[in-house]
Design a protein around this motif. Structure first.
Motif, short mmCIF file in Angstrom:
data_model
loop_
_atom_site.label_atom_id
_atom_site.label_comp_id
_atom_site.label_asym_id
_atom_site.label_seq_id
_atom_site.Cartn_x
_atom_site.Cartn_y
_atom_site.Cartn_z
N ILE A 1 -19.30 -45.28 36.17
CA ILE A 1 -18.95 -44.67 34.90
C ILE A 1 -18.16 -45.69 34.09
O ILE A 1 -17.60 -46.64 34.64
N SER A 2 -18.10 -45.47 32.81
CA SER A 2 -17.37 -46.40 31.95
C SER A 2 -15.87 -46.24 32.17
O SER A 2 -15.39 -45.18 32.60
N VAL A 3 -15.14 -47.27 31.83
CA VAL A 3 -13.68 -47.22 31.89
C VAL A 3 -13.17 -46.11 30.98
O VAL A 3 -12.24 -45.38 31.33
N GLU A 4 -13.79 -45.96 29.82
CA GLU A 4 -13.36 -44.93 28.87
C GLU A 4 -13.53 -43.53 29.47
O GLU A 4 -12.63 -42.68 29.36
N ASP A 5 -14.68 -43.27 30.11
CA ASP A 5 -14.90 -41.95 30.72
C ASP A 5 -13.94 -41.72 31.88
O ASP A 5 -13.39 -40.63 32.05
N TYR A 6 -13.71 -42.75 32.68
CA TYR A 6 -12.76 -42.67 33.78
C TYR A 6 -11.38 -42.27 33.25
O TYR A 6 -10.73 -41.36 33.77
N ARG A 7 -10.96 -42.92 32.20
CA ARG A 7 -9.64 -42.63 31.62
C ARG A 7 -9.58 -41.24 31.01
O ARG A 7 -8.55 -40.57 31.09
N ARG A 8 -10.68 -40.77 30.41
CA ARG A 8 -10.70 -39.41 29.85
C ARG A 8 -10.48 -38.38 30.95
O ARG A 8 -9.76 -37.39 30.75
N ILE A 9 -11.12 -38.59 32.10
CA ILE A 9 -10.96 -37.65 33.21
C ILE A 9 -9.53 -37.70 33.73
O ILE A 9 -8.91 -36.66 33.97
N LEU A 10 -8.99 -38.91 33.87
CA LEU A 10 -7.59 -39.02 34.33
C LEU A 10 -6.63 -38.38 33.34
O LEU A 10 -5.67 -37.71 33.73
N HIS A 11 -6.87 -38.57 32.05
CA HIS A 11 -5.98 -37.99 31.05
C HIS A 11 -6.04 -36.47 31.08
O HIS A 11 -5.03 -35.80 30.87
N CYS A 12 -7.20 -35.91 31.38
CA CYS A 12 -7.29 -34.46 31.54
C CYS A 12 -6.45 -34.03 32.74
O CYS A 12 -5.70 -33.06 32.67
N ALA A 13 -6.53 -34.77 33.85
CA ALA A 13 -5.72 -34.47 35.03
C ALA A 13 -4.24 -34.61 34.70
O ALA A 13 -3.42 -33.79 35.14
N ILE A 14 -3.88 -35.62 33.90
CA ILE A 14 -2.48 -35.83 33.50
C ILE A 14 -2.00 -34.66 32.63
O ILE A 14 -0.88 -34.19 32.78
N ASP A 15 -2.89 -34.19 31.75
CA ASP A 15 -2.52 -33.02 30.94
C ASP A 15 -2.25 -31.82 31.83
O ASP A 15 -1.40 -30.99 31.53
N LEU A 16 -2.97 -31.73 32.96
CA LEU A 16 -2.75 -30.65 33.92
C LEU A 16 -1.46 -30.85 34.70
O LEU A 16 -0.83 -29.90 35.13
N ASP A 17 -1.08 -32.13 34.90
CA ASP A 17 0.15 -32.44 35.65
C ASP A 17 0.69 -33.79 35.17
O ASP A 17 0.23 -34.84 35.59
N PRO A 18 1.70 -33.80 34.30
CA PRO A 18 2.26 -35.05 33.76
C PRO A 18 2.79 -36.00 34.83
O PRO A 18 2.98 -37.18 34.57
N MET A 19 3.03 -35.54 36.05
CA MET A 19 3.51 -36.42 37.13
C MET A 19 2.48 -37.50 37.49
O MET A 19 2.80 -38.48 38.13
N LEU A 20 1.23 -37.33 37.05
CA LEU A 20 0.17 -38.29 37.35
C LEU A 20 0.10 -39.42 36.32
O LEU A 20 -0.79 -40.25 36.36
N GLU A 21 1.03 -39.49 35.41
CA GLU A 21 1.01 -40.43 34.28
C GLU A 21 0.69 -41.87 34.67
O GLU A 21 0.00 -42.58 33.96
#
Length: 148
Positions: free
Chosen positions: A125-145
């Motif tokens: 997957i692209s770096v951009e898509d990877y980051r979008r998924i991580l940012h969604c996870a971060i929105d679910l839990d800011p501790m993953l920043e």
């Protein structure tokens, strides 16, 4: 380039890959150029049943560690195993699509047969898509920043 690795109880080949979620992943040698040490991965489960789940979701993230040949085969491919390091389980699983009903893996948005795209056990997957998924996870839990 990041990759997505799929965990499922059921595979199209019927082979049981004996994966150990969060620790190691078995895969056919056709994916060995994708899953090399240091590659960042997202753990994904498709619609095939996995640990009682039936909805496609991203479960967490990690990094590929050592890779070795298991000495086994599945179909025409050798089976390899890799360790997964620095694994992080998302506190809430990330859905397949974002709030705008677009796939997080943007390549899938314009495909006629999207099911074929998601049926691959390992995919870049692209770096951009990877980051979008991580940012969604971060929105679910800011501790993953620190992930992205």
């Amino acid at each position: 380039m990041p990759a997505v690795i799929t965990f499922s109880n059921l595979t199209e080949s019927g082979h049981d890959y004996d994966d150990d979620l969060w620790n190691s992943y078995s895969f056919p040698s056709r994916y060995q150029k994708i899953l090399t040490p240091g590659v960042r991965v997202l753990f994904y489960t498709g619609k095939r049943l996995f640990q009682g789940k039936s909805e496609a979701r991203y479960l967490g993230a990690g990094v590929i560690g050592g890779v070795w040949d298991t000495g086994e085969t599945s179909s025409r491919y050798r089976l390899l195993r890799c360790e997964t390091l620095q694994t992080i389980r998302f506190p809430a699983e990330v859905p397949l699509k974002d709030a705008d009903n677009l796939y997080f893996e943007s390549r899938a948005d314009h495909l006629e047969h999207v099911g074929l795209y998601f049926s691959s056990g390992v995919r870049k997957i692209s770096v951009e898509d990877y980051r979008r998924i991580l940012h969604c996870a971060i929105d679910l839990d800011p501790m993953l920043e620190g992930l992205s």
